[in-house]
Enzyme design. Structure first.
Site, PDB file in Angstrom:
ATOM      1  N   ASN A 113      -2.749 -21.263   9.478  1.00 43.73           N
ATOM      2  CA  ASN A 113      -3.684 -22.335  10.238  1.00 43.73           C
ATOM      3  C   ASN A 113      -5.113 -22.050   9.591  1.00 43.73           C
ATOM      4  O   ASN A 113      -5.468 -21.048   9.133  1.00 43.73           O
ATOM      5  CB  ASN A 113      -3.646 -22.146  11.764  1.00 43.73           C
ATOM      6  CG  ASN A 113      -4.779 -23.151  12.469  1.00 43.73           C
ATOM      7  OD1 ASN A 113      -4.592 -24.353  12.083  1.00 43.73           O
ATOM      8  ND2 ASN A 113      -5.243 -22.542  13.453  1.00 43.73           N
ATOM      9  N   HIS A 115      -9.107 -22.501  10.956  1.00 42.11           N
ATOM     10  CA  HIS A 115      -9.982 -22.619  12.163  1.00 42.11           C
ATOM     11  C   HIS A 115     -11.177 -22.713  11.897  1.00 42.11           C
ATOM     12  O   HIS A 115     -11.897 -21.787  11.184  1.00 42.11           O
ATOM     13  CB  HIS A 115      -9.527 -21.557  13.084  1.00 42.11           C
ATOM     14  CG  HIS A 115     -10.174 -21.889  14.367  1.00 42.11           C
ATOM     15  ND1 HIS A 115     -10.094 -22.720  15.395  1.00 42.11           N
ATOM     16  CD2 HIS A 115     -11.559 -21.011  14.937  1.00 42.11           C
ATOM     17  CE1 HIS A 115     -10.960 -22.616  16.292  1.00 42.11           C
ATOM     18  NE2 HIS A 115     -11.707 -21.813  16.219  1.00 42.11           N
TER      19      HIS A 115
END
Ligand code: GRF
Length: 224
Positions: A113, A115
């Site tokens: 991911n 972020h």
């Protein structure tokens, strides 16, 4: 013609604009990049990123979360699409659904991911406004392997940008986004190139390191 090096089959999950997806598409255009994008999946039909994928000739799938009664049913449909595409790695790039522990553990070590903060600072939403409110002098972004907690998991890489006097949320977000577009392709390249190992819950990147880099804000050289 000799066969090129094996590229890891990678799916990208999006919900919107897809500018990070575009950075991954651009990186994967290089023949020596260790990942190839085999699927772009969105939970929203109107995600702009789908057009970017189509323009690049990457197969797309829309799996609308509202069509499924439970999170588990939705994730089963996502899993089916991923396995049909033969995905080995999965990148979350602005994918706005929280994933269950079952999904995350199925993809452990292969799910990443991005972020928009220097984790563990500012997990969750509104990271740029919170960074401004806290008065931090460095902000940035993190690419991490996904664990069951939101915005947690071994950090593969981070990019820092200065917070400048007069910044508002939009200016800071734009500066961080530019850094995201450099960081994500680099980190996916490391993961796909088998250069990331997890030790004691931390990601260790293999390579030769030069420890002399310094990052200061305010940097005396930039103050006149
Ligand atoms: C990025 O800021 C990313 O860090 C966050 O969501 C945003 C997605 O932007 N997870 P985009 O869709 O990649 O343009």
């Amino acid at each position: 013609m000799p066969a090129g090096p094996t590229r890891r089959r990678t799916a990208v999950l999006i919900s919107g604009r897809g500018s990070n997806l575009q950075a991954l598409i651009d990186a994967a255009a290089a023949p020596d990049y260790p990942a190839e994008l085999v699927l772009v999946l969105s939970n929203r039909q109107d995600a702009k990123g789908l057009e970017r994928a189509e323009a690049a000739g990457i197969p797309t799938r829309v799996v609308p979360h509202r069509d499924y009664e439970t999170r588990a049913d939705f994730e089963a449909a996502v899993t089916e699409a991923l396995s049909e595409a033969g995905a080995e790695l999965v990148c979350l790039a602005g994918f706005m659904r929280v994933l269950t522990e079952a999904f995350v553990s199925r993809w452990q070590g292969r799910l990443v991911n991005i972020h928009p903060s220097l984790l563990p600072a500012f997990p969750g939403l509104d990271t740029h406004a919170r960074a401004l409110a806290a008065g931090v002098k460095l902000h940035g972004c993190s690419v991490h392997l996904v664990s069951a907690e939101v915005d947690e998991g071994p950090i593969i890489g981070q990019a820092a940008v200065p917070v400048l006097p007069g910044d508002d949320e939009a200016a800071l977000a734009a500066r961080v986004l530019q850094a995201e577009h450099r960081l994500y392709p680099q980190c996916l390249g490391l993961l796909a190139g088998d250069r990331v190992r997890v030790e004691d819950g931390r990601a260790v990147v293999q390579g030769d390191w030069d420890a002399n880099g310094r990052l200061l804000n305010p940097d005396p050289r930039s103050l006149r």
